[in-house]
Design a protein around this motif. Structure first.
Motif, PDB file in Angstrom:
ATOM      1  N   HIS A  55     -10.648   7.749 -14.054  1.00  0.00           N
ATOM      2  CA  HIS A  55      -9.734   7.422 -15.145  1.00  0.00           C
ATOM      3  C   HIS A  55      -8.354   7.045 -14.625  1.00  0.00           C
ATOM      4  CE1 HIS A  55      -8.602  11.586 -14.455  1.00  0.00           C
ATOM      5  NE2 HIS A  55      -7.518  11.375 -15.181  1.00  0.00           N
ATOM      6  N   LEU A  56      -8.085   7.361 -13.353  1.00  0.00           N
ATOM      7  CA  LEU A  56      -6.855   6.926 -12.689  1.00  0.00           C
ATOM      8  C   LEU A  56      -7.222   6.204 -11.397  1.00  0.00           C
ATOM      9  CD1 LEU A  56      -4.600  10.135 -12.870  1.00  0.00           C
ATOM     10  CD2 LEU A  56      -4.507   8.133 -14.367  1.00  0.00           C
ATOM     11  N   PHE A  57      -6.430   5.181 -11.056  1.00  0.00           N
ATOM     12  CA  PHE A  57      -6.536   4.559  -9.740  1.00  0.00           C
ATOM     13  C   PHE A  57      -5.140   4.613  -9.150  1.00  0.00           C
ATOM     14  CE2 PHE A  57      -6.642   1.514  -6.383  1.00  0.00           C
ATOM     15  CZ  PHE A  57      -7.914   1.696  -5.848  1.00  0.00           C
ATOM     16  N   GLN A  58      -4.977   5.464  -8.142  1.00  0.00           N
ATOM     17  CA  GLN A  58      -3.653   5.711  -7.597  1.00  0.00           C
ATOM     18  C   GLN A  58      -3.520   5.195  -6.173  1.00  0.00           C
ATOM     19  OE1 GLN A  58      -3.760   9.994  -8.406  1.00  0.00           O
ATOM     20  NE2 GLN A  58      -2.067   9.635  -9.816  1.00  0.00           N
ATOM     21  N   LEU A  59      -2.293   4.755  -5.866  1.00  0.00           N
ATOM     22  CA  LEU A  59      -1.968   4.372  -4.509  1.00  0.00           C
ATOM     23  C   LEU A  59      -0.608   4.918  -4.136  1.00  0.00           C
ATOM     24  CD1 LEU A  59      -0.694   0.935  -5.167  1.00  0.00           C
ATOM     25  CD2 LEU A  59      -3.113   1.030  -5.147  1.00  0.00           C
ATOM     26  N   LEU A  60      -0.381   4.926  -2.834  1.00  0.00           N
ATOM     27  CA  LEU A  60       0.905   5.354  -2.288  1.00  0.00           C
ATOM     28  C   LEU A  60       1.569   4.141  -1.654  1.00  0.00           C
ATOM     29  CD1 LEU A  60      -0.390   8.594  -0.562  1.00  0.00           C
ATOM     30  CD2 LEU A  60       0.985   8.490  -2.632  1.00  0.00           C
ATOM     31  N   VAL A  61       2.822   3.915  -2.035  1.00  0.00           N
ATOM     32  CA  VAL A  61       3.585   2.786  -1.492  1.00  0.00           C
ATOM     33  C   VAL A  61       4.984   3.278  -1.133  1.00  0.00           C
ATOM     34  CG1 VAL A  61       2.301   1.005  -2.738  1.00  0.00           C
ATOM     35  CG2 VAL A  61       4.285   2.054  -3.819  1.00  0.00           C
ATOM     36  N   ASP A  62       5.647   2.559  -0.246  1.00  0.00           N
ATOM     37  CA  ASP A  62       6.989   2.963   0.188  1.00  0.00           C
ATOM     38  C   ASP A  62       7.991   2.943  -0.964  1.00  0.00           C
ATOM     39  OD1 ASP A  62       6.202   3.436   2.798  1.00  0.00           O
ATOM     40  OD2 ASP A  62       6.750   1.431   3.486  1.00  0.00           O
ATOM     41  N   ASP A  63       7.999   1.876  -1.734  1.00  0.00           N
ATOM     42  CA  ASP A  63       8.995   1.710  -2.807  1.00  0.00           C
ATOM     43  C   ASP A  63       8.302   1.717  -4.163  1.00  0.00           C
ATOM     44  OD1 ASP A  63      11.149   1.087  -4.446  1.00  0.00           O
ATOM     45  OD2 ASP A  63      11.466  -0.908  -3.600  1.00  0.00           O
ATOM     46  N   ARG A  64       7.883   2.898  -4.593  1.00  0.00           N
ATOM     47  CA  ARG A  64       7.152   3.037  -5.840  1.00  0.00           C
ATOM     48  C   ARG A  64       7.947   2.506  -7.027  1.00  0.00           C
ATOM     49  NH1 ARG A  64       6.302   8.041  -8.347  1.00  0.00           N
ATOM     50  NH2 ARG A  64       8.561   8.152  -8.428  1.00  0.00           N
ATOM     51  N   ASP A  65       9.205   2.888  -7.142  1.00  0.00           N
ATOM     52  CA  ASP A  65      10.004   2.468  -8.297  1.00  0.00           C
ATOM     53  C   ASP A  65      10.233   0.958  -8.295  1.00  0.00           C
ATOM     54  OD1 ASP A  65      10.029   5.102  -9.082  1.00  0.00           O
ATOM     55  OD2 ASP A  65      12.023   5.499  -8.247  1.00  0.00           O
ATOM     56  N   GLY A  66      10.461   0.389  -7.126  1.00  0.00           N
ATOM     57  CA  GLY A  66      10.622  -1.064  -7.028  1.00  0.00           C
ATOM     58  C   GLY A  66       9.344  -1.778  -7.435  1.00  0.00           C
ATOM     59  N   LEU A  67       8.209  -1.259  -6.990  1.00  0.00           N
ATOM     60  CA  LEU A  67       6.928  -1.856  -7.358  1.00  0.00           C
ATOM     61  C   LEU A  67       6.700  -1.747  -8.864  1.00  0.00           C
ATOM     62  CD1 LEU A  67       4.206  -3.172  -6.799  1.00  0.00           C
ATOM     63  CD2 LEU A  67       3.325  -0.915  -6.159  1.00  0.00           C
ATOM     64  N   MET A  68       7.023  -0.601  -9.427  1.00  0.00           N
ATOM     65  CA  MET A  68       6.841  -0.445 -10.878  1.00  0.00           C
ATOM     66  C   MET A  68       7.684  -1.470 -11.638  1.00  0.00           C
ATOM     67  SD  MET A  68       6.444   3.602 -11.616  1.00  0.00           S
ATOM     68  CE  MET A  68       6.110   3.293 -13.336  1.00  0.00           C
ATOM     69  N   ASN A  69       8.922  -1.642 -11.231  1.00  0.00           N
ATOM     70  CA  ASN A  69       9.785  -2.627 -11.890  1.00  0.00           C
ATOM     71  C   ASN A  69       9.236  -4.043 -11.732  1.00  0.00           C
ATOM     72  OD1 ASN A  69      11.651  -0.741 -12.860  1.00  0.00           O
ATOM     73  ND2 ASN A  69      12.862  -0.827 -10.988  1.00  0.00           N
ATOM     74  N   PHE A  70       8.794  -4.370 -10.526  1.00  0.00           N
ATOM     75  CA  PHE A  70       8.230  -5.703 -10.264  1.00  0.00           C
ATOM     76  C   PHE A  70       6.997  -5.949 -11.132  1.00  0.00           C
ATOM     77  CE2 PHE A  70       5.274  -8.439  -7.889  1.00  0.00           C
ATOM     78  CZ  PHE A  70       6.046  -9.585  -7.775  1.00  0.00           C
TER      79      PHE A  70
END
Length: 140
Positions: free
Chosen positions: A60-75
């Protein structure tokens, strides 16, 4: 029957109907997760949160880890893709602030984990677009 009891009965009826679809829905969620996994294979800037081998997850979730999570969310939001954050370190909440710094791994994950869209109306093309945009961001 009171209004509250009637509402509970309605919710129970909806739940019973949805239970009949659960196995099929979970099969499709696993397919969506596989499309994401395939799309990110070979990408060194995205770490997938994996399901243990002996576990059959509903995905029900597909999660990843990225360096700039907040930047990616905004993008992604700017590209009309709406991810979520489903894990926040408990020590970020006021009632557990006294323990801040006691779980550095949990805090690090909390700052880097993102949940990609994972609903039953998604199609392969939608997953391909999300993967494309994530890769565009992390390699830019």
């Amino acid at each position: 029957i009171s209004g509250k009891d009637n509402g509970n009965a309605i919710m129970a009826a909806i739940g019973l109907v949805q239970l009949k679809r659960l196995d099929g829905d979970n099969v499709y969620r696993r397919q969506l997760a596989q499309w994401y996994t395939d799309g990110f294979s070979g990408c060194d800037k995205v770490k997938l949160v994996r399901v243990p081998e002996n576990c059959q997850s509903s995905r029900h979730l597909f999660q990843l880890l990225v360096d700039d999570r907040d930047g990616l969310m905004n993008f992604l939001n700017e590209n009309e893709i709406y991810p979520g954050v489903h894990y926040i370190d408990n020590t970020d909440y006021k009632m557990y602030a006294y323990a801040k710094g006691s779980c550095p791994n949990a805090h690090d994950i909390s700052d880097h984990v993102i949940s990609l869209p994972m609903h039953l109306r998604l199609k392969k093309e939608d997953i391909d677009l999300v993967v494309k945009k994530v890769l565009e961001f992390v390699y830019d």
